[in-house]
Design a protein around this motif. Sequence first.
Motif, PDB file in Angstrom:
ATOM      1  N   UNK A 106      -1.589  11.089   3.877  1.00  0.00           N
ATOM      2  CA  UNK A 106      -1.315  10.036   2.905  1.00  0.00           C
ATOM      3  C   UNK A 106      -1.306  10.658   1.507  1.00  0.00           C
ATOM      4  N   UNK A 107      -0.782   9.952   0.508  1.00  0.00           N
ATOM      5  CA  UNK A 107      -0.810  10.509  -0.852  1.00  0.00           C
ATOM      6  C   UNK A 107      -2.214  10.908  -1.306  1.00  0.00           C
ATOM      7  N   UNK A 130       0.790  -1.228   0.000  1.00  0.00           N
ATOM      8  CA  UNK A 130       0.000   0.000   0.000  1.00  0.00           C
ATOM      9  C   UNK A 130       0.822   1.277   0.000  1.00  0.00           C
ATOM     10  N   UNK A 131       2.138   1.161  -0.100  1.00  0.00           N
ATOM     11  CA  UNK A 131       3.005   2.342  -0.082  1.00  0.00           C
ATOM     12  C   UNK A 131       3.201   2.859  -1.499  1.00  0.00           C
ATOM     13  N   UNK A 132       2.988   4.163  -1.684  1.00  0.00           N
ATOM     14  CA  UNK A 132       3.209   4.802  -2.981  1.00  0.00           C
ATOM     15  C   UNK A 132       4.512   5.589  -2.917  1.00  0.00           C
ATOM     16  N   UNK A 133       5.473   5.182  -3.712  1.00  0.00           N
ATOM     17  CA  UNK A 133       6.766   5.875  -3.723  1.00  0.00           C
ATOM     18  C   UNK A 133       6.667   7.143  -4.574  1.00  0.00           C
ATOM     19  N   UNK A 134       7.156   8.241  -4.018  1.00  0.00           N
ATOM     20  CA  UNK A 134       7.196   9.503  -4.749  1.00  0.00           C
ATOM     21  C   UNK A 134       8.608   9.649  -5.290  1.00  0.00           C
ATOM     22  N   UNK A 135       8.744   9.573  -6.580  1.00  0.00           N
ATOM     23  CA  UNK A 135      10.067   9.477  -7.208  1.00  0.00           C
ATOM     24  C   UNK A 135      10.792  10.806  -7.373  1.00  0.00           C
TER      25      UNK A 135
END
Length: 201
Positions: free
Chosen positions: A183-184, A75-80
């Motif tokens: 959260x995102x 469930x983790x969204x990586x912000x690149x």
Amino acid sequence: MNKNRIVLATFSLLSAAVMFSACRDKKSTGLEFARNMYDPIAYNQDQPVSTTNPDLESFKGQTAQTPPSNTNPVGFDRYELPNTKEGYEASAALVNPLPVTEKNLAEGKHFYTVFCAPCHGEKGDGQGHIVKLDKGISGVPAYHGDDANSSRGGLMRDLQAGKIYHTIMYGLNAMGSHASQLTPTERWKVVMYVQELQKIK
């Protein structure tokens, strides 16, 4: 002697016997209900693991392990994009993935009120109650108006969604990062509400 007195006397004797026997061993915690709630089956992440168990040889004495490289929690969204000027400029291409609905706007307004309004103001005019209380705080930008300039250049009302998101993610100047508080999805809802504030004339 009637039955009630016999029952009461018996109960009193049993209670006294239990109470005195419980006090005999000072180290004893007494009768414990549901012992498995005291002694967890799983290892505590801070305790060392016994290496006598062949199934745990790979742990090498540690319970808490470093995750494998290039993995993300479920469930983790990586912000690149990095926290650099180039990353900020590249964020202009990001598009809000959430649809503009009354529910999303209402939730965005809620998160904005909690996290942003103390400085940026309820109407996005840069006059939150913290700014009004502390006259030493200055430079909090408004989201609308012809004189509301961003410290990175351009008018605040013209900021794209991605740049607003990037600023919420990393913070800017005196504003700290809100990545740990939102959260995102919640960040994008705040962006959606901020874009509504940008439309104020």
